[in-house]
Design a protein around this motif. Sequence first.
Motif, short mmCIF file in Angstrom:
data_model
loop_
_atom_site.label_atom_id
_atom_site.label_comp_id
_atom_site.label_asym_id
_atom_site.label_seq_id
_atom_site.Cartn_x
_atom_site.Cartn_y
_atom_site.Cartn_z
N ARG A 110 0.83 -1.20 0.00
CA ARG A 110 0.00 0.00 0.00
C ARG A 110 0.87 1.26 0.00
O ARG A 110 0.61 2.23 -0.71
CB ARG A 110 -0.92 -0.02 1.22
CG ARG A 110 -2.03 1.02 1.21
CD ARG A 110 -2.97 0.82 2.38
NE ARG A 110 -3.66 -0.46 2.27
CZ ARG A 110 -3.67 -1.38 3.22
NH1 ARG A 110 -3.00 -1.19 4.35
NH2 ARG A 110 -4.34 -2.50 3.05
N CYS A 111 1.92 1.24 0.81
CA CYS A 111 2.84 2.38 0.84
C CYS A 111 3.46 2.61 -0.53
O CYS A 111 3.48 3.75 -1.04
CB CYS A 111 3.96 2.13 1.86
SG CYS A 111 3.48 2.18 3.60
N ALA A 112 3.97 1.54 -1.14
CA ALA A 112 4.62 1.67 -2.44
C ALA A 112 3.66 2.19 -3.50
O ALA A 112 4.01 3.08 -4.30
CB ALA A 112 5.20 0.32 -2.85
N THR A 113 2.44 1.67 -3.50
CA THR A 113 1.45 2.08 -4.49
C THR A 113 1.07 3.55 -4.34
O THR A 113 0.97 4.29 -5.32
CB THR A 113 0.19 1.20 -4.38
OG1 THR A 113 0.56 -0.17 -4.61
CG2 THR A 113 -0.87 1.62 -5.38
N GLU A 114 0.86 3.99 -3.10
CA GLU A 114 0.48 5.38 -2.86
C GLU A 114 1.60 6.34 -3.26
O GLU A 114 1.34 7.41 -3.83
CB GLU A 114 0.11 5.58 -1.39
CG GLU A 114 -1.18 4.88 -0.99
CD GLU A 114 -1.56 5.13 0.46
OE1 GLU A 114 -1.16 6.17 1.01
OE2 GLU A 114 -2.24 4.28 1.05
N GLU A 153 9.09 -8.47 -6.72
CA GLU A 153 7.92 -8.46 -7.61
C GLU A 153 7.42 -7.03 -7.80
O GLU A 153 7.10 -6.62 -8.93
CB GLU A 153 6.82 -9.34 -7.03
CG GLU A 153 5.60 -9.48 -7.91
CD GLU A 153 5.89 -10.15 -9.24
OE1 GLU A 153 5.18 -9.85 -10.22
OE2 GLU A 153 6.83 -10.97 -9.30
N LEU A 154 7.34 -6.26 -6.72
CA LEU A 154 6.96 -4.84 -6.84
C LEU A 154 7.94 -4.11 -7.77
O LEU A 154 7.54 -3.28 -8.58
CB LEU A 154 6.98 -4.17 -5.47
CG LEU A 154 5.79 -4.36 -4.54
CD1 LEU A 154 6.08 -3.72 -3.19
CD2 LEU A 154 4.53 -3.75 -5.15
N GLY A 155 9.21 -4.44 -7.63
CA GLY A 155 10.23 -3.74 -8.38
C GLY A 155 10.18 -3.96 -9.88
O GLY A 155 10.83 -3.23 -10.64
N ARG A 156 9.43 -4.95 -10.32
CA ARG A 156 9.31 -5.20 -11.76
C ARG A 156 8.33 -4.24 -12.42
O ARG A 156 8.27 -4.15 -13.64
CB ARG A 156 8.87 -6.64 -12.00
CG ARG A 156 9.91 -7.67 -11.57
CD ARG A 156 9.51 -9.08 -12.00
NE ARG A 156 10.53 -10.04 -11.57
CZ ARG A 156 10.44 -10.76 -10.44
NH1 ARG A 156 9.38 -10.63 -9.67
NH2 ARG A 156 11.40 -11.59 -10.12
N GLN A 157 7.56 -3.53 -11.62
CA GLN A 157 6.60 -2.58 -12.18
C GLN A 157 7.30 -1.29 -12.61
O GLN A 157 8.35 -0.92 -12.08
CB GLN A 157 5.52 -2.27 -11.15
CG GLN A 157 4.74 -3.49 -10.68
CD GLN A 157 3.73 -3.13 -9.62
OE1 GLN A 157 3.02 -2.13 -9.73
NE2 GLN A 157 3.65 -3.95 -8.59
N ASP A 158 6.69 -0.60 -13.55
CA ASP A 158 7.24 0.65 -14.05
C ASP A 158 7.34 1.68 -12.94
O ASP A 158 6.42 1.84 -12.13
CB ASP A 158 6.36 1.19 -15.17
CG ASP A 158 6.90 2.47 -15.77
OD1 ASP A 158 8.04 2.43 -16.27
OD2 ASP A 158 6.20 3.50 -15.71
N GLY A 159 8.46 2.37 -12.88
CA GLY A 159 8.64 3.43 -11.90
C GLY A 159 9.24 2.99 -10.59
O GLY A 159 9.43 3.82 -9.68
N PHE A 160 9.56 1.69 -10.46
CA PHE A 160 10.17 1.17 -9.25
C PHE A 160 11.61 0.71 -9.53
O PHE A 160 11.93 0.32 -10.66
CB PHE A 160 9.38 -0.02 -8.69
CG PHE A 160 8.07 0.35 -8.07
CD1 PHE A 160 7.99 0.70 -6.73
CD2 PHE A 160 6.92 0.35 -8.83
CE1 PHE A 160 6.77 1.03 -6.17
CE2 PHE A 160 5.69 0.68 -8.28
CZ PHE A 160 5.62 1.03 -6.93
#
Length: 263
Positions: A110-114, A153-160
């Motif tokens: 949630r923190c990363a997404t926000e 896994e989060l880090g594979r998304q754009d912008g991370f």
Amino acid sequence: MPTPYRSYVAVGDSFTEGMCDDLLPDGHYRGWADRVASALAGETSATAGGNGGFRYANLAVRGKLIGQIHDEQLAPAVAMGAELVTLAGGLNDVLRPGCDIDAVERQLGRCATELRAGGATVVLFTSTDPTRRLAGSARLLPAILRMKAFVQELGRQDGFAVVDLFSAPCFDDRRLWAEDRLHLAPEGHRRVAAGVLEALGRPAAFDWRAPLPAAAPAGRAERLREDARWLGTHLGPWIGRRLTGRSSGDGRPAKRPELLPYS
């Protein structure tokens, strides 16, 4: 050419606050985040003729759990609208018996997404592997491995971007750690800063993952003295805080609560 950044907010706990690095004149620890800010401020000044106006805030406070990081730091960080955010948290939760790792992952996600929703580049971290340097830490490994996979896994998304400390052999060396064995020594902070800059596309000034030169092992008597000092000075008080529901960060403000020019 790597993306230029004119503003940076650091979010997290003692790792990001900079615990056990060199002390600044104002009494705060320096820390890897300050080192990253210094390098990025230097880039901005160089490209703007010495008046880059780079801004930096560090909202991290020692002892914070991931839920507290979300509740206390996320809204201010998002409101600042910085171009770069580093986010590290969850290890304090993992250190506590009975940790709900599912809940930790939800809060971290949630923190990363926000933070990413505001357009910032978000840098995440895997934990180091404590089992290679701390006796009795094997119980933590399953949760740490789960967090590692979740962060990657989060880090594979754009912008991370992800700084993988788990796989860096240098962090097996006690010389990169402070006397309390939980926080980085100055050389450890220097290497994390280099890892962050590398993750942001900056050329590496040195191999931050490389092991330190070999040193003569400590004798048995010296190790016993160090263990006894650690038990009395660090582990005992830490256990006392856990038993009484206190935290080392209770009532402590962030060292840089506003996004202000950094030089």
